[in-house]
Design a protein around this motif. Structure first.
Motif, PDB file in Angstrom:
ATOM      1  N   ASP A 112       8.319  -2.348 -16.253  1.00 59.49           N
ATOM      2  CA  ASP A 112       8.140  -1.559 -15.030  1.00 59.49           C
ATOM      3  C   ASP A 112       9.491  -1.274 -14.389  1.00 59.49           C
ATOM      4  O   ASP A 112      10.439  -2.022 -14.584  1.00 59.49           O
ATOM      5  CB  ASP A 112       7.291  -2.332 -14.007  1.00 59.49           C
ATOM      6  CG  ASP A 112       5.835  -2.391 -14.409  1.00 59.49           C
ATOM      7  OD1 ASP A 112       5.474  -1.739 -15.399  1.00 59.49           O
ATOM      8  OD2 ASP A 112       5.069  -3.101 -13.727  1.00 59.49           O
ATOM      9  N   ASP A 153      10.146  -1.482 -11.246  1.00 55.36           N
ATOM     10  CA  ASP A 153      10.359  -2.146  -9.959  1.00 55.36           C
ATOM     11  C   ASP A 153      10.966  -3.543 -10.057  1.00 55.36           C
ATOM     12  O   ASP A 153      11.044  -4.253  -9.066  1.00 55.36           O
ATOM     13  CB  ASP A 153       9.042  -2.212  -9.180  1.00 55.36           C
ATOM     14  CG  ASP A 153       7.969  -2.986  -9.940  1.00 55.36           C
ATOM     15  OD1 ASP A 153       8.270  -3.483 -11.042  1.00 55.36           O
ATOM     16  OD2 ASP A 153       6.847  -3.088  -9.436  1.00 55.36           O
ATOM     17  N   GLN A 209       9.872  -6.240 -11.194  1.00 53.48           N
ATOM     18  CA  GLN A 209       8.985  -7.396 -11.043  1.00 53.48           C
ATOM     19  C   GLN A 209       9.020  -8.228 -12.313  1.00 53.48           C
ATOM     20  O   GLN A 209       8.822  -9.434 -12.279  1.00 53.48           O
ATOM     21  CB  GLN A 209       7.553  -6.929 -10.775  1.00 53.48           C
ATOM     22  CG  GLN A 209       7.305  -6.561  -9.335  1.00 53.48           C
ATOM     23  CD  GLN A 209       5.832  -6.420  -9.069  1.00 53.48           C
ATOM     24  OE1 GLN A 209       5.223  -5.435  -9.469  1.00 53.48           O
ATOM     25  NE2 GLN A 209       5.248  -7.396  -8.408  1.00 53.48           N
ATOM     26  N   ARG A 232       6.480 -13.721 -12.358  1.00 58.34           N
ATOM     27  CA  ARG A 232       6.535 -12.336 -11.908  1.00 58.34           C
ATOM     28  C   ARG A 232       7.083 -12.293 -10.489  1.00 58.34           C
ATOM     29  O   ARG A 232       6.525 -12.884  -9.582  1.00 58.34           O
ATOM     30  CB  ARG A 232       5.141 -11.697 -11.953  1.00 58.34           C
ATOM     31  CG  ARG A 232       5.194 -10.208 -11.725  1.00 58.34           C
ATOM     32  CD  ARG A 232       3.992  -9.508 -12.322  1.00 58.34           C
ATOM     33  NE  ARG A 232       4.394  -8.217 -12.844  1.00 58.34           N
ATOM     34  CZ  ARG A 232       3.916  -7.069 -12.367  1.00 58.34           C
ATOM     35  NH1 ARG A 232       3.039  -7.039 -11.416  1.00 58.34           N
ATOM     36  NH2 ARG A 232       4.331  -5.929 -12.896  1.00 58.34           N
ATOM     37  N   ARG A 283       8.392  -7.217  -5.899  1.00 54.34           N
ATOM     38  CA  ARG A 283       9.004  -5.927  -6.095  1.00 54.34           C
ATOM     39  C   ARG A 283      10.409  -5.924  -5.501  1.00 54.34           C
ATOM     40  O   ARG A 283      10.603  -6.437  -4.409  1.00 54.34           O
ATOM     41  CB  ARG A 283       8.170  -4.919  -5.316  1.00 54.34           C
ATOM     42  CG  ARG A 283       7.889  -3.706  -6.060  1.00 54.34           C
ATOM     43  CD  ARG A 283       6.949  -2.849  -5.273  1.00 54.34           C
ATOM     44  NE  ARG A 283       6.316  -1.950  -6.222  1.00 54.34           N
ATOM     45  CZ  ARG A 283       6.948  -0.917  -6.740  1.00 54.34           C
ATOM     46  NH1 ARG A 283       8.147  -0.613  -6.362  1.00 54.34           N
ATOM     47  NH2 ARG A 283       6.336  -0.166  -7.638  1.00 54.34           N
TER      48      ARG A 283
END
Ligand code: UDP
Ligand code: MG
Length: 317
Positions: free
Chosen positions: A94, A96, A98, A197, A200
């Motif tokens: 991703d 972002d 994360q 994880r 963001r």
């Protein structure tokens, strides 16, 4: 020169993070000392994401940009990345941050050991609402029980896949793609690496509740037709109960003086069964909708522009 690694990064309205993710991704990739390509997919962003990426493309020829004609969604963006990736190993992440790019070397190590798919498994999720964590946790477990496919729990799109797996998935022409499911479905040697994880880096989630529900429904309907059997089971169950009740009513009518009464219970029963009929009809509608999407055979995504494309292949989706 053909890159060894392709990194696929879908981005939708990510102007706050995209620069930082480029920096962290290229730092990790440079360390590996192999030719690589970073493929950013601008999924119809309405902010400056595309402009920032175009600037990066000018300066760094390892970066490619596929710009969609509008917002098609996360899964179509990854699909496009897979269609254009040329590396021997394809990494999906991703935009972002994360998922930590720093985990790539570990994934690559596993790949070199001979695994074809190395997926990231979230041991912990930070900065996400309790609601999202709870529903996601329940969903992944529910989905597993619904399907015959060995779907790993707590896994998103963060993973490495080997060239041969990428080629197989590219040729699956399903439109409403649930990619993490397809990757499990195709088989091959798979393994997990655990990670935490993170929050963001900046910006907000691009998966509001509506999109999340759509993805969740897609996951279920694409990999299981068990919901359709619900109609049969409910129907059988209700028929059996009604039959028993009929016997009771008949007995009362014929052998006792008390007759069954009750308008209220009648209404309750009728509404209840009507509700079930509607739910089952809706479920069937979900599947018919999927058939409709497939039969129209429209492309999964439409590309407006490709930057630094001189090296990308010509197999558009
Ligand atoms: N994304 C996308 N198209 C969309 C929605 C999301 O390309 O329509 C991208 C987004 O830019 C991000 C990734 O998909 O790189 C995951 O989205 P997000 O982080 O918002 O989801 P979450 O982590 O909150 O589930
Ligand atoms: Mg995210």
């Amino acid at each position: 020169m053909k890159p060894e690694f392709s990194v696929i990064v879908p981005a939708y309205n990510e102007q706050e993070v995209i620069e930082e993710s480029y920096k962290r991704l290229s730092a990790v990739m440079k360390e590996l000392n192999e030719p690589y390509e970073l493929i950013f997919i601008d999924d119809g962003s309405r902010d400056n994401t595309a402009r920032i990426l175009a600037g990066i493309c000018e300066e760094d020829k390892n970066v490619k940009l596929l710009r969609f004609s509008r917002n098609f969604g996360h899964m179509p963006a990854i699909t496009a990345g897979m269609d254009y990736a040329r590396g021997s190993a394809v990494l999906v992440i991703d935009a972002d941050l994360q998922d930590p790019p720093e985990l790539f070397p570990k994934m690559i190590e596993k790949w070199r050991e001979g695994y074809d798919v190395v997926y990231g498994k979230r041991s912990e999720r930070k900065g996400e609402t309790a609601f999202k964590k709870l529903t996601a946790g329940m969903y992944y477990r529910f989905l597993r029980r619904m399907t015959d496919v060995d779907l790993p729990v707590d896994t998103g799109e963060f993973r490495l896949i080997d060239r041969k797996v990428c080629d197989v998935i590219k040729h699956i022409k399903e439109k409403n793609r649930y990619i993490r499911g397809l990757v499990s479905w195709v088989g091959f040697k798979q393994t997990a690496v655990e990670y935490v994880r993170e929050k963001r880096f900046a910006g907000e989630t691009k998966y509001p509740l509506g999109k999340m529900i759509k993805l969740a429904m897609n996951g279920i309907t694409a990999f299981s037709y068990k919901p359709l059997k619900l109609a049969t089971h409910l129907g059988l169950g209700i028929s059996a109960l009604s039959f028993l009740y009929l016997l009771i009513v008949l007995y009362q009518r014929l052998f006792t003086n008390s007759t069954a009464e009750g308008w209220a219970s009648m209404v309750a029963i009728v509404l209840f069964s009507q509700g079930i009929v509607l739910i089952v009809l809706g479920l069937m509608g979900e599947y018919i909708g999927r058939i409709f999407e497939e039969i129209k055979d429209r492309p999964i995504y439409i590309i407006d522009e490709i930057l630094n494309s001189e090296q990308v292949s010509d197999n558009e989706g």
